[in-house]
Design a protein around this motif. Structure first.
Motif, PDB file in Angstrom:
ATOM      1  N   ASP A 184       0.803  -1.226   0.000  1.00 49.74           N
ATOM      2  CA  ASP A 184       0.000   0.000   0.000  1.00 49.74           C
ATOM      3  C   ASP A 184       0.833   1.272   0.000  1.00 49.74           C
ATOM      4  N   SER A 185       2.085   1.186  -0.412  1.00 52.99           N
ATOM      5  CA  SER A 185       2.956   2.349  -0.298  1.00 52.99           C
ATOM      6  C   SER A 185       3.789   2.508  -1.570  1.00 52.99           C
ATOM      7  N   GLY A 186       4.940   3.200  -1.439  1.00 57.96           N
ATOM      8  CA  GLY A 186       5.862   3.367  -2.559  1.00 57.96           C
ATOM      9  C   GLY A 186       5.895   4.759  -3.134  1.00 57.96           C
ATOM     10  N   CYS A 187       4.971   5.634  -2.713  1.00 55.77           N
ATOM     11  CA  CYS A 187       4.974   7.017  -3.179  1.00 55.77           C
ATOM     12  C   CYS A 187       4.448   7.884  -2.043  1.00 55.77           C
ATOM     13  N   GLY A 188       4.682   9.200  -2.159  1.00 58.02           N
ATOM     14  CA  GLY A 188       4.245  10.093  -1.100  1.00 58.02           C
ATOM     15  C   GLY A 188       5.118  10.016   0.133  1.00 58.02           C
ATOM     16  N   LEU A 189       6.265   9.346   0.018  1.00 54.00           N
ATOM     17  CA  LEU A 189       7.186   9.199   1.138  1.00 54.00           C
ATOM     18  C   LEU A 189       8.391  10.111   0.966  1.00 54.00           C
ATOM     19  N   VAL A 190       9.001  10.492   2.067  1.00 51.49           N
ATOM     20  CA  VAL A 190      10.293  11.168   2.010  1.00 51.49           C
ATOM     21  C   VAL A 190      11.340  10.094   1.737  1.00 51.49           C
ATOM     22  N   PRO A 191      12.025  10.134   0.582  1.00 52.26           N
ATOM     23  CA  PRO A 191      12.886   9.005   0.182  1.00 52.26           C
ATOM     24  C   PRO A 191      13.950   8.604   1.200  1.00 52.26           C
ATOM     25  N   VAL A 192      14.448   9.578   1.974  1.00 50.77           N
ATOM     26  CA  VAL A 192      15.511   9.249   2.931  1.00 50.77           C
ATOM     27  C   VAL A 192      14.954   8.934   4.314  1.00 50.77           C
ATOM     28  N   SER A 193      13.632   8.914   4.444  1.00 53.05           N
ATOM     29  CA  SER A 193      13.024   8.674   5.755  1.00 53.05           C
ATOM     30  C   SER A 193      13.197   7.224   6.177  1.00 53.05           C
ATOM     31  N   GLU A 194      13.000   7.001   7.482  1.00 50.06           N
ATOM     32  CA  GLU A 194      13.093   5.650   8.015  1.00 50.06           C
ATOM     33  C   GLU A 194      12.072   4.731   7.356  1.00 50.06           C
ATOM     34  N   GLY A 195      10.850   5.248   7.146  1.00 48.28           N
ATOM     35  CA  GLY A 195       9.811   4.431   6.539  1.00 48.28           C
ATOM     36  C   GLY A 195      10.134   4.026   5.114  1.00 48.28           C
ATOM     37  N   ALA A 196      10.650   4.962   4.321  1.00 54.10           N
ATOM     38  CA  ALA A 196      10.992   4.646   2.936  1.00 54.10           C
ATOM     39  C   ALA A 196      12.137   3.652   2.869  1.00 54.10           C
ATOM     40  N   GLN A 197      13.144   3.848   3.703  1.00 53.75           N
ATOM     41  CA  GLN A 197      14.279   2.931   3.704  1.00 53.75           C
ATOM     42  C   GLN A 197      13.865   1.532   4.145  1.00 53.75           C
ATOM     43  N   MET A 198      12.931   1.471   5.090  1.00 56.18           N
ATOM     44  CA  MET A 198      12.442   0.174   5.555  1.00 56.18           C
ATOM     45  C   MET A 198      11.687  -0.550   4.445  1.00 56.18           C
ATOM     46  N   LEU A 199      10.879   0.193   3.680  1.00 53.79           N
ATOM     47  CA  LEU A 199      10.146  -0.422   2.577  1.00 53.79           C
ATOM     48  C   LEU A 199      11.102  -0.932   1.504  1.00 53.79           C
ATOM     49  N   VAL A 200      12.088  -0.125   1.150  1.00 47.93           N
ATOM     50  CA  VAL A 200      13.067  -0.558   0.144  1.00 47.93           C
ATOM     51  C   VAL A 200      13.811  -1.792   0.627  1.00 47.93           C
ATOM     52  N   ARG A 201      14.188  -1.782   1.902  1.00 46.81           N
ATOM     53  CA  ARG A 201      14.910  -2.931   2.470  1.00 46.81           C
ATOM     54  C   ARG A 201      14.047  -4.197   2.398  1.00 46.81           C
ATOM     55  N   THR A 202      12.755  -4.039   2.675  1.00 50.55           N
ATOM     56  CA  THR A 202      11.851  -5.184   2.628  1.00 50.55           C
ATOM     57  C   THR A 202      11.697  -5.720   1.213  1.00 50.55           C
ATOM     58  N   LEU A 203      11.464  -4.822   0.259  1.00 54.20           N
ATOM     59  CA  LEU A 203      11.277  -5.243  -1.130  1.00 54.20           C
ATOM     60  C   LEU A 203      12.534  -5.898  -1.678  1.00 54.20           C
ATOM     61  N   LYS A 204      13.674  -5.322  -1.377  1.00 54.58           N
ATOM     62  CA  LYS A 204      14.931  -5.916  -1.846  1.00 54.58           C
ATOM     63  C   LYS A 204      15.176  -7.265  -1.171  1.00 54.58           C
ATOM     64  N   GLY A 205      14.813  -7.374   0.114  1.00 51.82           N
ATOM     65  CA  GLY A 205      14.993  -8.639   0.809  1.00 51.82           C
ATOM     66  C   GLY A 205      14.200  -9.758   0.172  1.00 51.82           C
ATOM     67  N   TYR A 206      12.989  -9.440  -0.290  1.00 47.94           N
ATOM     68  CA  TYR A 206      12.183 -10.451  -0.991  1.00 47.94           C
ATOM     69  C   TYR A 206      12.776 -10.765  -2.359  1.00 47.94           C
ATOM     70  N   ALA A 207      13.223  -9.741  -3.074  1.00 45.52           N
ATOM     71  CA  ALA A 207      13.811  -9.979  -4.393  1.00 45.52           C
ATOM     72  C   ALA A 207      15.029 -10.893  -4.292  1.00 45.52           C
ATOM     73  N   GLU A 208      15.790 -10.758  -3.202  1.00 47.99           N
ATOM     74  CA  GLU A 208      17.010 -11.540  -3.022  1.00 47.99           C
ATOM     75  C   GLU A 208      16.768 -12.887  -2.360  1.00 47.99           C
ATOM     76  N   HIS A 209      15.539 -13.160  -1.970  1.00 52.92           N
ATOM     77  CA  HIS A 209      15.252 -14.358  -1.179  1.00 52.92           C
ATOM     78  C   HIS A 209      15.548 -15.632  -1.982  1.00 52.92           C
ATOM     79  N   PRO A 210      16.190 -16.614  -1.353  1.00 50.94           N
ATOM     80  CA  PRO A 210      16.539 -17.836  -2.089  1.00 50.94           C
ATOM     81  C   PRO A 210      15.342 -18.695  -2.490  1.00 50.94           C
TER      82      PRO A 210
END
Length: 525
Positions: A184-210
């Motif tokens: 439910d996210s991905g826009c309307g966020l401050v890119p350097v905020s904790e919330g945005a970084q957490m979302l990116v970390r989560t999405l990348k973690g899934y992309a990298e998942h074995p």
């Protein structure tokens, strides 16, 4: 108000040991294993002396006072304080929210003072049949994932994934499925905020998942967290197949769906060519979670899972406890087991953050337990947490991770997550958990694609009622038909079987796509 048996009726007499669980010597309360009526006399075993008269109705799984407790006194269970009496309590009375409140006394935090030497493994080393990726990590499933950079591309991703439901994958028997990871996210966020970084970390973690052999990233084209920012810096296995599309560049939704379906079809032969191979148990990363806890959680399923966790750790595998608000009040037990003061203080830092976070929202961490937890017999967060940490067994705490951080340490770890089940499990999977074990006393119905989730019932009544939703009945421990050690070893064996491809009940129901819920923090503008 206390009650007495109706005049002229003989009081029911029961063996105290048959209906009460006293968890530690010196505890002020015991847990009931059946509903108790006022006037029932509980006799202690041995000489036949009257041990306790039940003064209130006490539901199964709830607490009964073993001794008189003065108002303001600490009430002990598991040998630890679970709260203070808010009024005088007599032996035989029901102890719950009406007479038990939060204990606000400061707990003493020691660091690296407790070390349990786990038994040395004997016999052949356990193995499982997993997917060894070219980058060295080992998966337990073989999925294709459709990752969305923003909510605006969620429906498009689902449309693509829906084209691969049913018999369309029958000719690709080694592909476990195609799933859309929408949020439910991905826009309307401050890119350097904790919330945005957490979302990116989560999405990348899934992309990298074995557990993913192929990834299709779908974006809109004008969002703050763009497709390119997700692809940049990904630590992907060299054999992961990756494609990406943006709706605005591809010609709109219909055109993107057509191109996305074609991209997934092109991936299928490569992903289907992957085969399981024998892998050492030390390659497993097992997430430990719970939901819908009850009065038996800390007595049956959680400590049995702790036995399995210790077995995994003894063989060099990784287990990860989570749900920071649900270790509050028991964190002192974990800091004592930390391998260093630094690791222990990282846990306390997260507890402090959560107290500030709850206060900023007008609440406190003792707003937990939930109504369902309380109906099941849990009264305070202290009591709930003491039972929850049992999932982590007795092994040393070797590392504390932020939400969705890549889990790299071997041994027993902790990840900072909310207590809300799908958000917590999403963080564990983003970190790399390849099997999740989920205990429940009330009947939570979680799935966790692309990671299989084993559900463990805390009581036999739940298992009888929802047998099609539960993998293992840990209520047998209270029933007396299995020991804690036996059920713990059964869980360990089932983890290996599921890691090797055995389908869990959640997978049989095709649960897990909608339970991908990243933790959202921060201002949305």
């Amino acid at each position: 108000m206390t009650t007495t048996p109706h005049a002229g009726l003989a009081a029911e007499q029961l063996d105290l040991a048959d209906v009460l669980l006293v968890l530690r010597e010196g505890d002020d309360v015991a847990v009931t294993t059946r509903d108790l009526r006022p006037g029932t006399v509980l006799r202690s075993s041995g000489a036949g002396a009257v041990g306790l008269e039940v003064l209130d109705s006490v539901p199964r799984g709830h607490k009964i006072a073993l001794v008189d407790i003065p108002e303001g006194a600490q009430v002990r269970k598991y040998g630890q304080s679970i709260g203070v009496a808010t009024r005088p309590v007599s032996a035989g009375q029901h102890v719950h929210a009406h007479n038990l409140g939060m204990d606000l006394a400061e707990r003493e935090h020691e660091f690296a003072t407790v070390h349990h030497e786990l038994p040395e493994p004997s016999g052949p080393r356990p193995t499982f049949e997993g997917y060894r990726r070219a980058g060295g990590r080992v998966g337990t499933r073989n999925y294709i994932g459709i990752l969305t950079s923003v909510n605006c591309s969620a429906s498009t991703a689902k449309m693509i994934a829906d084209q691969f439901r049913g018999p369309v994958l029958d000719e690709h028997e080694h592909v476990d499925g195609v799933m859309a990871l929408t949020h439910d996210s991905g826009c309307g966020l401050v890119p350097v905020s904790e919330g945005a970084q957490m979302l990116v970390r989560t999405l990348k973690g899934y992309a990298e998942h074995p557990n993913f052999a192929g990834i299709l990233v779908v974006g809109l084209g004008c969002e703050m967290i763009a497709v390119g920012s997700l692809l940049d810096g990904l630590d992907l296995s060299p054999d992961t197949v990756v494609q990406h599309l943006t709706i605005q560049e591809s010609g709109g939704i219909r055109a993107t769906v057509r191109q996305g379906v074609a991209a997934v079809r092109a991936m299928l032969p490569d992903v289907d060519s992957r085969r399981r191979e024998t892998c050492d148990v030390s390659e497993l990363v097992v997430g430990l979670n719970c939901g819908g806890s009850d009065g038996y959680s800390g007595i049956t399923a959680n400590p049995a899972l702790g036995v399995a966790s210790d077995l995994l750790v003894s063989y060099g595998a990784t287990t990860v406890l989570a749900e920071t608000p649900e270790v509050f009040g028991a964190e002192h037990l974990l800091t004592r087991r930390a391998v260093s003061e630094e690791v222990g203080r990282r846990l306390l830092d997260r507890i402090d953050w959560w107290q500030d976070y709850a206060a900023a929202g007008g609440g406190s961490l003792d707003n937990n337990p939930s109504p369902g937890n309380k109906a099941g017999g849990l009264t305070t967060i202290l009591e709930k947490s003491l039972g929850a940490v049992a999932k982590g067994g007795q092994a040393d705490l070797v590392e504390v991770y932020r939400y969705a951080d890549r889990i790299t340490a071997k041994g027993f770890c902790f990840m900072d997550t909310p207590g809300y089940d799908p958000v917590s499990v999403t963080g564990l999977i983003a970190g790399g958990s390849t099997v999740v074990c989920f205990t429940t006393g009330r009947g939570s119905v979680l799935g966790a694609k692309p990671t299989p989730s084993l559900k463990l019932a805390t009581n036999s009544e739940l298992y009888a009622r929802q047998a099609e939703d539960i993998d293992i009945n840990c209520g047998r421990i209270v029933d007396g038909t299995a020991t804690l050690e036996e059920v713990g070893r059964e869980i360990f064996g089932e983890i290996l079987a599921v890691a090797s491809g055995k389908e869990t009940v959640s997978e049989d129901l095709d649960l897990g796509q909608d339970e991908f819920i990243p933790w959202q923090l921060g201002t949305v503008t």
